[in-house]
Design a protein around this motif. Structure first.
Motif: not given
Length: 294
Positions: A123-125, A157-159, A175-178
């Motif tokens: 969550g910091t990037f 959302m980050n990929f 995938l990064s989310t929540a």
């Protein structure tokens, strides 16, 4: 304060070419692409004039992700031929982070940080991940528009960390989310994806296409809270590797049995993909390994 130690490694004259049987990497002292014979990585290295933060070779060509020139942070994706001669370049926003080619060199992907510089704290990037088809010249500069089935996504959302299958269409990525990360299987043509499992980052597909190596968050070092695992894509059984240090890297497969990776300040290491054996150093003062096969 103690002065930094000067890095000294044995070098030899000769061109750095993407010829079969060479381990290609970024030389830590110079930041330039270098290589050694994969059959004897203790041999003196050859160092080129090409500067990269990340480098990857496949299909007789290379992808260099470098810092962009100019006063503002940015990156340049440089495609090079077998002799490291530039073929094309793409200017990219953000700080260089990951670079990958498909086995035949057609498909390329890169990831940059646009804010922050670490995956350690979720969550910091923010990342941007691109996919570029060199044959059709279709360029998705940011794959955040990918529809991921079955995942409740939010605006964070980050990929990152794309790795391609042999059909030059299927890929795997993070995938990064929540607050969660997922290993996803994506389709570069219809821009869709499906999740395969949680808690998986920086995948790398084996040459036979049957397994994915990835880093998994485990309790321990807060700065590098990961351990490398290998996932069988048929059985979905995962195997922890013998390397227990936190590896913040997208590893590469030297062959179907061996995985290589970079450790900051400790060079390039290798470990067996079946979880057995012990890690061994391949090349000191080096990062971003890949194998020239073309």
């Amino acid at each position: 304060m103690r002065a930094p130690q000067e890095v000294s490694v044995a070098t030899e004259a000769g061109p750095v070419e993407l010829t079969s049987g060479r381990l290609v990497f970024v030389d830590e002292a110079s930041g330039k692409v270098a290589s050694v014979p994969l059959s004897d990585t203790s041999r003196p290295r050859r160092v080129s004039s090409l500067s990269c933060k990340r480098f990857y070779t496949a299909g007789g060509q290379g992808l260099c992700l470098a810092d962009a020139s100019g006063p503002l942070p940015g990156s340049t994706a440089v495609f090079v031929d077998r002799g490291l001669g530039e073929r094309r370049r793409v200017e990219v926003a953000g700080v260089p982070n990951r670079a990958k080619l498909s086995a035949d060199g057609r498909m390329a992907s890169w990831t940059t940080f646009v804010t922050g510089d670490s995956y350690a704290q979720a969550g910091t990037f923010s990342t941007r991940t691109a996919i570029f088809d060199q044959q059709t010249e279709v360029y998705a500069s940011n794959i955040e528009g990918t529809a991921v089935a079955g995942v409740k996504t939010v605006n964070d959302m980050n990929f990152w960390g794309v790795t391609f299958a042999s059909d030059d269409r299927t890929y795997y990525a993070t995938l990064s989310t929540a607050g969660k990360t997922y290993l996803i299987q994506g389709d570069a043509v219809d821009e869709s994806a499906k999740p395969l499992r949680e808690n998986a980052e920086c995948p790398s597909l084996s040459p036979d296409g049957k397994r994915v190596a990835f880093k998994k968050r485990v309790p321990g070092d807060g700065a590098r809270p990961w351990r490398q695992h290998v996932l069988d894509l048929t059985t979905m059984v995962e195997t922890p590797l013998a390397e227990t240090r936190g590896i913040d890297d997208q590893v590469v497969w030297l062959d179907n049995d061996t995985i290589a990776y970079g450790l900051p300040g400790e060079g390039i290491w290798a470990v067996q993909a079946n979880g057995e054996g012990a890690p061994r150093q391949l090349v000191p003062h080096a990062s971003s390994p890949s194998v020239a096969l073309g």
